[in-house]
Design a protein around this motif. Structure first.
Motif, PDB file in Angstrom:
ATOM      1  N   LEU A   1      18.491  45.687  28.649  1.00 55.66           N
ATOM      2  CA  LEU A   1      19.779  46.220  29.058  1.00 55.66           C
ATOM      3  C   LEU A   1      19.892  46.240  30.578  1.00 55.66           C
ATOM      4  O   LEU A   1      18.883  46.153  31.287  1.00 55.66           O
ATOM      5  N   PRO A   2      21.107  46.364  31.121  1.00 56.78           N
ATOM      6  CA  PRO A   2      21.272  46.394  32.578  1.00 56.78           C
ATOM      7  C   PRO A   2      20.464  47.530  33.203  1.00 56.78           C
ATOM      8  O   PRO A   2      20.375  48.627  32.656  1.00 56.78           O
ATOM      9  N   GLY A   3      19.894  47.227  34.361  1.00 58.64           N
ATOM     10  CA  GLY A   3      19.071  48.205  35.054  1.00 58.64           C
ATOM     11  C   GLY A   3      17.606  48.154  34.682  1.00 58.64           C
ATOM     12  O   GLY A   3      16.774  48.768  35.356  1.00 58.64           O
ATOM     13  N   SER A   4      17.245  47.420  33.624  1.00 61.36           N
ATOM     14  CA  SER A   4      15.850  47.311  33.208  1.00 61.36           C
ATOM     15  C   SER A   4      15.069  46.477  34.225  1.00 61.36           C
ATOM     16  O   SER A   4      15.511  45.408  34.622  1.00 61.36           O
ATOM     17  N   PRO A   5      13.887  46.947  34.639  1.00 59.67           N
ATOM     18  CA  PRO A   5      13.125  46.219  35.656  1.00 59.67           C
ATOM     19  C   PRO A   5      12.242  45.123  35.071  1.00 59.67           C
ATOM     20  O   PRO A   5      11.724  45.243  33.962  1.00 59.67           O
ATOM     21  N   VAL A   6      12.076  44.042  35.840  1.00 65.78           N
ATOM     22  CA  VAL A   6      11.129  42.979  35.509  1.00 65.78           C
ATOM     23  C   VAL A   6      10.383  42.600  36.786  1.00 65.78           C
ATOM     24  O   VAL A   6      10.889  42.793  37.892  1.00 65.78           O
ATOM     25  N   ILE A   7       9.170  42.076  36.638  1.00 65.26           N
ATOM     26  CA  ILE A   7       8.346  41.688  37.771  1.00 65.26           C
ATOM     27  C   ILE A   7       8.299  40.166  37.871  1.00 65.26           C
ATOM     28  O   ILE A   7       8.127  39.473  36.872  1.00 65.26           O
ATOM     29  N   VAL A   8       8.456  39.662  39.095  1.00 64.73           N
ATOM     30  CA  VAL A   8       8.417  38.218  39.325  1.00 64.73           C
ATOM     31  C   VAL A   8       6.969  37.731  39.323  1.00 64.73           C
ATOM     32  O   VAL A   8       6.151  38.176  40.136  1.00 64.73           O
ATOM     33  N   ASP A   9       6.638  36.831  38.405  1.00 66.48           N
ATOM     34  CA  ASP A   9       5.326  36.186  38.394  1.00 66.48           C
ATOM     35  C   ASP A   9       5.385  34.786  38.995  1.00 66.48           C
ATOM     36  O   ASP A   9       4.489  34.376  39.723  1.00 66.48           O
TER      37      ASP A   9
ATOM     38  N   ARG B   1      24.548  24.010  43.305  1.00 65.40           N
ATOM     39  CA  ARG B   1      23.623  25.060  42.902  1.00 65.40           C
ATOM     40  C   ARG B   1      23.731  26.221  43.883  1.00 65.40           C
ATOM     41  O   ARG B   1      24.177  26.065  45.008  1.00 65.40           O
ATOM     42  N   LEU B   2      23.297  27.378  43.449  1.00 60.33           N
ATOM     43  CA  LEU B   2      23.239  28.522  44.341  1.00 60.33           C
ATOM     44  C   LEU B   2      21.892  28.534  45.037  1.00 60.33           C
ATOM     45  O   LEU B   2      20.885  28.129  44.470  1.00 60.33           O
ATOM     46  N   GLU B   3      21.884  29.018  46.263  1.00 61.85           N
ATOM     47  CA  GLU B   3      20.612  29.206  46.936  1.00 61.85           C
ATOM     48  C   GLU B   3      19.883  30.371  46.294  1.00 61.85           C
ATOM     49  O   GLU B   3      20.450  31.440  46.080  1.00 61.85           O
ATOM     50  N   TYR B   4      18.617  30.196  46.001  1.00 63.55           N
ATOM     51  CA  TYR B   4      17.846  31.268  45.378  1.00 63.55           C
ATOM     52  C   TYR B   4      17.632  32.438  46.335  1.00 63.55           C
ATOM     53  O   TYR B   4      17.187  33.509  45.930  1.00 63.55           O
ATOM     54  N   SER B   5      17.954  32.230  47.623  1.00 65.25           N
ATOM     55  CA  SER B   5      17.767  33.304  48.604  1.00 65.25           C
ATOM     56  C   SER B   5      18.654  34.511  48.327  1.00 65.25           C
ATOM     57  O   SER B   5      18.419  35.588  48.869  1.00 65.25           O
TER      58      SER B   5
ATOM     59  N   LEU C   1      13.073  36.798  45.295  1.00 61.25           N
ATOM     60  CA  LEU C   1      12.222  36.202  44.263  1.00 61.25           C
ATOM     61  C   LEU C   1      10.760  36.058  44.680  1.00 61.25           C
ATOM     62  O   LEU C   1      10.042  35.213  44.147  1.00 61.25           O
ATOM     63  N   GLU C   2      10.294  36.893  45.610  1.00 57.98           N
ATOM     64  CA  GLU C   2       8.891  36.829  45.995  1.00 57.98           C
ATOM     65  C   GLU C   2       7.997  37.270  44.836  1.00 57.98           C
ATOM     66  O   GLU C   2       8.324  38.191  44.088  1.00 57.98           O
ATOM     67  N   LYS C   3       6.873  36.597  44.689  1.00 59.14           N
ATOM     68  CA  LYS C   3       5.937  36.938  43.624  1.00 59.14           C
ATOM     69  C   LYS C   3       5.517  38.397  43.738  1.00 59.14           C
ATOM     70  O   LYS C   3       5.174  38.888  44.809  1.00 59.14           O
ATOM     71  N   GLY C   4       5.572  39.110  42.630  1.00 64.29           N
ATOM     72  CA  GLY C   4       5.199  40.516  42.596  1.00 64.29           C
ATOM     73  C   GLY C   4       6.345  41.475  42.838  1.00 64.29           C
ATOM     74  O   GLY C   4       6.200  42.684  42.642  1.00 64.29           O
TER      75      GLY C   4
ATOM     76  N   TRP D   1      16.393  33.868  32.836  1.00 66.93           N
ATOM     77  CA  TRP D   1      17.209  33.099  33.776  1.00 66.93           C
ATOM     78  C   TRP D   1      17.624  33.995  34.935  1.00 66.93           C
ATOM     79  O   TRP D   1      18.091  35.133  34.737  1.00 66.93           O
ATOM     80  N   VAL D   2      17.463  33.495  36.160  1.00 68.48           N
ATOM     81  CA  VAL D   2      17.742  34.285  37.363  1.00 68.48           C
ATOM     82  C   VAL D   2      19.178  34.815  37.388  1.00 68.48           C
ATOM     83  O   VAL D   2      19.440  35.936  37.850  1.00 68.48           O
ATOM     84  N   GLY D   3      20.127  34.035  36.883  1.00 67.25           N
ATOM     85  CA  GLY D   3      21.528  34.449  36.914  1.00 67.25           C
ATOM     86  C   GLY D   3      21.841  35.709  36.134  1.00 67.25           C
ATOM     87  O   GLY D   3      22.924  36.283  36.280  1.00 67.25           O
TER      88      GLY D   3
END
Length: 279
Positions: free
Chosen positions: A62-70, A24-28, A32-35, A104-106
């Motif tokens: 699409l690429p470049g679109s932002p999302v927030i980590v909950d 697996r890959l390290e999530y670091s 991925l901090e909340k918010g 998915w994070v990838g």
């Protein structure tokens, strides 16, 4: 002193094997901090109703679109293209409406930077196992316009496993290179002494990403230090139409502080506005 060096070498040799076993890959590699806000790297990222490929598709980005980590969902990681990573519970706003779902994070960028209407995103295309103790990551950088259209991209391979536990990027300006509007620099670092930090540089001329010379730094406490420095035309000691690379290697004595030997080398690259050629 010899014991310190031997221990460092043993740890560096063992760590990749451990990473391979985990598969697996390290999530670091991702922030991925909340918010925190991440951007889509993939050409299209599906947002699903649950953290699974069986989840209903509620939207695509699409690429470049932002999302927030909950929330990071680690209980059900997904493996694709050799990469095993978590799902994110996320939200974002589109057309004035808030959308919630899972991605998915990838599919997300390791980092995103924007300057003068151009957005640069970079992420991972795949992970490949080369041998029992070696793996590689295929990295791709994309230049996007304000409508998320891909203007150009570059792809290359970097050492994976313990050699790529963190990554950073920065915009440097044009640094005096003809036809270049911006220089994008990124790096991958290991998390143990004796592992290198490798830097990759790309020039942006408004239409194309141009490959520039890179550099690598390695430090093993009390044993040795190897440092490469790039000098661009605008910097102190720089020369018009050239990129200089200084390479300094130092070996420390038994006390771990005194420099017993030091070598300095230099490479010169000529820049013709499109590519760098080593003299």
């Amino acid at each position: 002193m010899k014991q310190i060096i031997l221990t460092s070498l043993l740890l560096a040799a063992m760590a990749p094997a451990i990473a391979q076993t985990a598969d697996r890959l390290e999530y670091s590699l991702w922030p991925l901090e909340k918010g925190s806000s991440l951007s889509v790297y993939a050409d299209k990222a599906y947002i699903r109703s649950s953290p699974s490929v069986q989840g209903t598709i509620v939207d695509s980005l699409l690429p470049g679109s932002p999302v927030i980590v909950d929330e990071v969902i680690t209980a059900n990681p997904l493996t694709m293209k050799g990469m095993t990573t978590a799902w994110l519970k996320t939200h974002y706003t589109t057309a004035g409406k808030e959308v919630k779902g899972y991605v998915w994070v990838g599919l997300l960028a390791l980092n995103t930077l924007t300057k003068d209407g151009t957005t640069f995103v970079y992420g991972l295309e795949k992970r490949s196992v080369v041998s029992e103790n070696e793996e590689t990551l295929t990295v791709r950088i994309k230049a996007l316009d304000k409508d998320h259209r891909i203007l150009d991209m570059k792809e290359w391979t970097v050492p994976g496993g313990e050699n790529a536990r963190s990554s950073e990027s920065k915009l440097l300006g044009e640094m005096g290179l003809d036809s270049v509007k911006e220089i994008f620099r990124l790096n991958f670092s290991g998390d143990a002494c004796g592992l290198p930090t490798d830097y990759y540089y790309f020039g942006w001329n408004g239409n194309k990403l141009l490959t520039l010379p890179g550099k690598s730094n390695t430090f093993d406490a009390g044993a040795f230090a190897y440092t490469e420095t790039l000098i661009f035309p605008k910097e102190v000691g720089g020369q018009p139409g050239k990129i200089l690379k200084l390479m300094v290697s130092e070996q420390y004595g038994e006390d771990g502080e005194t420099v017993e030997s030091k070598t300095v080398k230099r490479e010169v690259y000529t820049w013709d506005g499109n590519k760098a050629t080593k003299q």
